[in-house]
Design an enzyme around this catalytic site. Sequence first.
Site, PDB file in Angstrom:
ATOM      1  N   ASP A 425       0.855  -1.174   0.000  1.00 19.14           N
ATOM      2  CA  ASP A 425       0.000   0.000   0.000  1.00 19.14           C
ATOM      3  C   ASP A 425       0.900   1.235   0.000  1.00 19.14           C
ATOM      4  OD1 ASP A 425      -2.308   1.641   0.372  1.00 19.14           O
ATOM      5  OD2 ASP A 425      -1.869   1.729   2.504  1.00 19.14           O
ATOM      6  N   GLU A 572      -1.622  21.059  -0.304  1.00 17.37           N
ATOM      7  CA  GLU A 572      -2.265  22.347  -0.099  1.00 17.37           C
ATOM      8  C   GLU A 572      -1.831  22.967   1.229  1.00 17.37           C
ATOM      9  OE1 GLU A 572      -6.790  22.842   0.176  1.00 17.37           O
ATOM     10  OE2 GLU A 572      -6.355  23.125  -1.962  1.00 17.37           O
ATOM     11  N   PHE A 619     -10.084  20.687  -7.695  1.00 18.10           N
ATOM     12  CA  PHE A 619      -9.203  19.696  -8.326  1.00 18.10           C
ATOM     13  C   PHE A 619      -9.931  18.361  -8.434  1.00 18.10           C
ATOM     14  CE2 PHE A 619      -6.078  16.372  -8.433  1.00 18.10           C
ATOM     15  CZ  PHE A 619      -5.055  16.876  -9.219  1.00 18.10           C
ATOM     16  N   THR A 757      -2.477   1.240  -4.681  1.00 20.64           N
ATOM     17  CA  THR A 757      -3.005   2.355  -3.907  1.00 20.64           C
ATOM     18  C   THR A 757      -4.355   2.799  -4.443  1.00 20.64           C
ATOM     19  OG1 THR A 757      -2.602   4.650  -3.244  1.00 20.64           O
ATOM     20  CG2 THR A 757      -1.670   3.962  -5.340  1.00 20.64           C
ATOM     21  N   ASP A 759      -5.086   5.858  -4.287  1.00 24.65           N
ATOM     22  CA  ASP A 759      -4.845   7.260  -4.624  1.00 24.65           C
ATOM     23  C   ASP A 759      -4.875   7.454  -6.132  1.00 24.65           C
ATOM     24  OD1 ASP A 759      -4.474   9.832  -3.842  1.00 24.65           O
ATOM     25  OD2 ASP A 759      -2.797   9.366  -2.517  1.00 24.65           O
ATOM     26  N   ASP A 885      -1.459  -0.763   6.020  1.00 23.45           N
ATOM     27  CA  ASP A 885      -1.754  -0.287   7.369  1.00 23.45           C
ATOM     28  C   ASP A 885      -3.231  -0.039   7.621  1.00 23.45           C
ATOM     29  OD1 ASP A 885      -1.729   3.273   7.468  1.00 23.45           O
ATOM     30  OD2 ASP A 885      -1.933   2.038   5.694  1.00 23.45           O
ATOM     31  N   ASN A 888      -8.494  -1.097   4.271  1.00 24.37           N
ATOM     32  CA  ASN A 888      -8.570  -1.373   2.837  1.00 24.37           C
ATOM     33  C   ASN A 888      -7.485  -2.338   2.375  1.00 24.37           C
ATOM     34  OD1 ASN A 888      -6.675   0.724   3.399  1.00 24.37           O
ATOM     35  ND2 ASN A 888      -6.553   1.166   1.234  1.00 24.37           N
TER      36      ASN A 888
END
Length: 1203
Positions: A425, A572, A619, A757, A759, A885, A888
């Site tokens: 991950d 950000e 975004f 991932t 992401d 960790d 998921n």
Amino acid sequence: MARGRIRSKLRLSNLYTFGCLRPSTVEGQDSQPIQGPGFSRTVFCNQPHMHKKKPLRYRSNYVSTTRYNLITFFPKSLYEQFHRAANLYFLVAAILSVFPLSPFNKWSMIAPLVFVVGLSMCKEALEDWRRFMQDVKINARKTCVHKSDGVFRYRKWKKIRVGDIVKVEKDEFFPADLLLLSSSYEDGICYVETMNLDGETNLKVKRSLEVSLPLDDDESFKNFMATIRCEDPNPNLYTFVGNLEYERQTFPLDPNQILLRDSKLRNTTYVYGVVVFTGHDTKVMQNSTKSPSKRSRIERTMDYIIYTLLVLLILISCISSSGFAWETEFHMPKMWYLRPDAPMDLTNPASPIYAGVVHLITALLLYGYLIPISLYVSIEVVKVWQASFINQDLHMYDDDSGVPAQARTSNLNEELGQVHTILSDKTGTLTCNQMDFLKCSIAGTSYGVRSSEVEVAAAKQMAVDLEEHGEISSTPQSQTKVYGTWDSSRTNEIEMESSTNQGGDNIYYNSRAPIKGFGFEDIRLMNGNWLRESQPNDILQFFRILAICHTAIPELNEDTGKYTYEAESPDEASFLAAAREFGFEFFKRTQSSVFIRERVSSSGQIIEREYKVLNLLEFTSKRKRMSVIVRDEEGQILLLCKGADSIIFERLAKNGKTYLGPTTRHLTEYGEAGLRTLALGYRKLDEDEYSAWNSEFLKAKTSIGSDRDELLETGSDMIEKELILIGATAVEDKLQKGVPQCIDKLAQAGLKLWVLTGDKMETAINIGFACSLLRQGMRQICITSINSEGGSQDSKRVVKENILNQLTKAVQMVKLEKDPHAAFALIIDGKTLTYALEDDMKFQFLALAVDCASVICCRVSPKQKALVVRLVKEGTGKTTLAIGDGANDVGMIQEADIGVGISGVEGMQAVMASDFSIAQFRFLERLLVVHGHWCYKRIAQMICYFFYKNIAFGLTLFYFEAFTGFSGQSVYNDYYLLLFNVVLTSLPVIALGVFEQDVSSEICLQFPALYKQGTKNLFFDWSRILGWMCNGVYSSLVIFFLNIGIIYSQAFREGGQTADMDAVGTTMFTCIIWAVNVQIALTMSHFTWIQHVLIWGSIAPIYWMATLLVTVAAVLPYVAHIAFQRFLNPLDHHIIQEIKYYKRDVEDARLWTRERTKAREKTKIGFTARVDAKIRHLRSKLNKKQSNLSHFSAQDAMSPRSL
């Protein structure tokens, strides 16, 4: 609490264009009746008692990850134990030993079996008890639940029921899948962190329905009643279909109103929700799989060895029974002492076949010592000790969290030494979710002198190389500081300066306390010095973009007096920290404005400015950019934009490309340094232009239909153009400590690493660069799916054909590549992976992935992670290790051959499902390269030795029985038989399995290539196993025939009598003990007093000369083998052992360094590969510069002036 009340007045939904805004007209109009298969769930809100009877009797919220319970433990555990071939054999033998045909006492067979099986079951029970206690801890968490009359009380998670109204407060986990009713914000917005579910660190925005917004305090739930009709439990994290029936109206529900279990509430004081799914019905638990029973490859191979020995046992038993039948028919009449005139059934010459068949049972029991019954229990004991060493290893203890490494199961210790592919991950495993603003390019000038990890490593390696070649001299007193400033003003070189020559600028940075998110060092921009730069107006605009273009919320830290920021992403937050340090502090947000404190004069005077936010285009992974349209105090309308450089560059105006060339060069250099980059641009808008665009955009924003998102995207494209490029940012993604070095060592050990991932793709790629899975010059193969209209079979077929075509072309490209330094990286997203994992395509995908140096799978669901792991495990046939960790990651952790959980701050779900747990990713290096290497060699040598000694011992019984006419008589006393496996040979082999070290832990880490001995299975392949078996056969022949030859016909006692059976058996048994213990001593490389006591203490000092002669003869082949191997064909660890033994590493440090360099594997991924690529790049630049200097000096020498 005052701050919470102020924030609660914000209607944050006005900020979001794409994410959560839905026109209110949809409610009550677009709802469709929910019915049919898969949509049968009915939830009565605030009425949990309605769900006590069928068909509404739903699962409780109790969650269990254990393998057994009180009812299933004995049957399942006994099945696991007798699934092993040896235990099954001894169960049959123990049953047969009850009958008179047994040559041994029945308890000599039953007692060892009960001991072995009982000990193994106790170990399994202990390990499952630990899982149970962790389940108890999770189920005992508490949350606020509505009891009655508007009163909320704390209740344990496990007692929460479907229909309960739950109040969750900031930074708490959601105890079940909830329907969001209201929040502390006026418009029902809340922020949710789903890192445990999909690995993403950026916060998700959820919103409640307008109709439930009045339910904003405890009292409002006094008489609240509603009904939810929705889909049945399923594993889809990103979908939800349902209706809410409230106040005689029906309102449609979608995933924006659903709060999933194990996600966390952030930036929101509290939320109210109604429980929809509980326990194992929740989506996160639907994505997990049952805890599997895992067995190592060595243990599975051991079963085949047992089968081989069983075949040998049956073969020699058949020979023995045939021999006994022959003796009964032809020789029994001559044996007068057996009374052939009154024969028994077993010795009747008239029925030799019956005698042979009955004798077969006796032979099977007699030769049972070929099968080592103590093998399994010895391995269990050894593995428990090995696991305790892992648990107590201080080098894997995390000082920050106080968490040690933990072997949650000891069944897979040796598997740690055979891992081929690691599937990891990203979020929380490789990264610690912290970004540091490190460099920036403004108006064509690069700022920031602090070096990234990649730059520092490359410079150090270059310095070492130059020093070895005598090109530079080093001064021990000076410490070298490396600056990675790659701008034109410093001639694009690495500049190495002595700390004694550094100016006063660095005093400021050395004395400055660390600032979270801000690692920038350059005096030119700090303390208002940017006003003296050549382009101060452009720098001013750059800082304002950082401070204004975001969706963050400021919070005042009362201890420090500084503002911190609750942002949707770490990037950000780092931009806002940088803007604050540069003198542009964002300190307030209202419904329509952001407020900035600007320091724009050399005097340091602070001016508060208000910027009215007109539109915010947030975004998304598709847009890869974010824009905000604001009106400043002078009335000027500005569009401020930040995004991926490729996206920004294609939207530049003709007059906006002034700084395109140098900015592009700087972005390339930042990428080489392993930094994440974004380009910044802006545009001034006319009032008429903005008004015309805004009216069209509002129409798209309030439209109803499936094309709404497309209309919004088109509207955004209309305004996000004609930009002026102002610069770029470079942020260092803060990996967990030691991650690049760990990945580098694992790569040198021959391991492949895949990153799975949830992401988005660009974030995963940036992480790949940061941890050196990707590097500059590596060719990226991105497999993506085309957008298809509709969901018809034809459109799916087109998508599949497109993906298959991409895979085919990529495979051909990799195979046709001739450059030995070429490296490929495969990058694929979750949508494409759905097709790539189908049966007709998955093996082509795997073939491409195996040929690539690194693989990154983005936007994958927990189920897809498990499927990828299964494909790698089954497709390659190699050992896989999954590490993560979060919840998921549970599916892939359980699916892999070895599951490793990171015991981080985001819950313990991954740890509870894992086989091993560690606190940081960097500890994986020691877990595999040290403990894995040791455990594999220990267990492999231990098992081979076990079979050797039992074959050597068991075959002597066969030889003696043949020597005595296949009588079924044992040459050894029953006590000898009992002590052989239990006492006299078990302790030395346990010492081998627990304490053996071919090399020390430091050497394992310095020479990670030694790990390849495990992946290649050098010490437990069939040639090695058969070699040990042949050695056992040889030893048995030497021991038996030498003893018989020496003792059989010689006078043994004072009266001239020859040796009786007890004397022969005792002598032979002593020889066996000597031989097998000297053999194990020769096998060991590492001795402590424990090994000496256990080995030599196991040898009975009887009949020294005969036993010594037999012993030397028995071990002579192995001595010859190891002598031949060490002198003519030494393995890697043999060379290292000799260098360390003769202390050549101390006497000749250069020799040791040279050997380490030679042993370093040439890899295509990892920090070392990245540094090597950087060095090649720098060398080419230096060579080019030197050639240019030589050319100029030659021209200067030929000039008239020089003449």
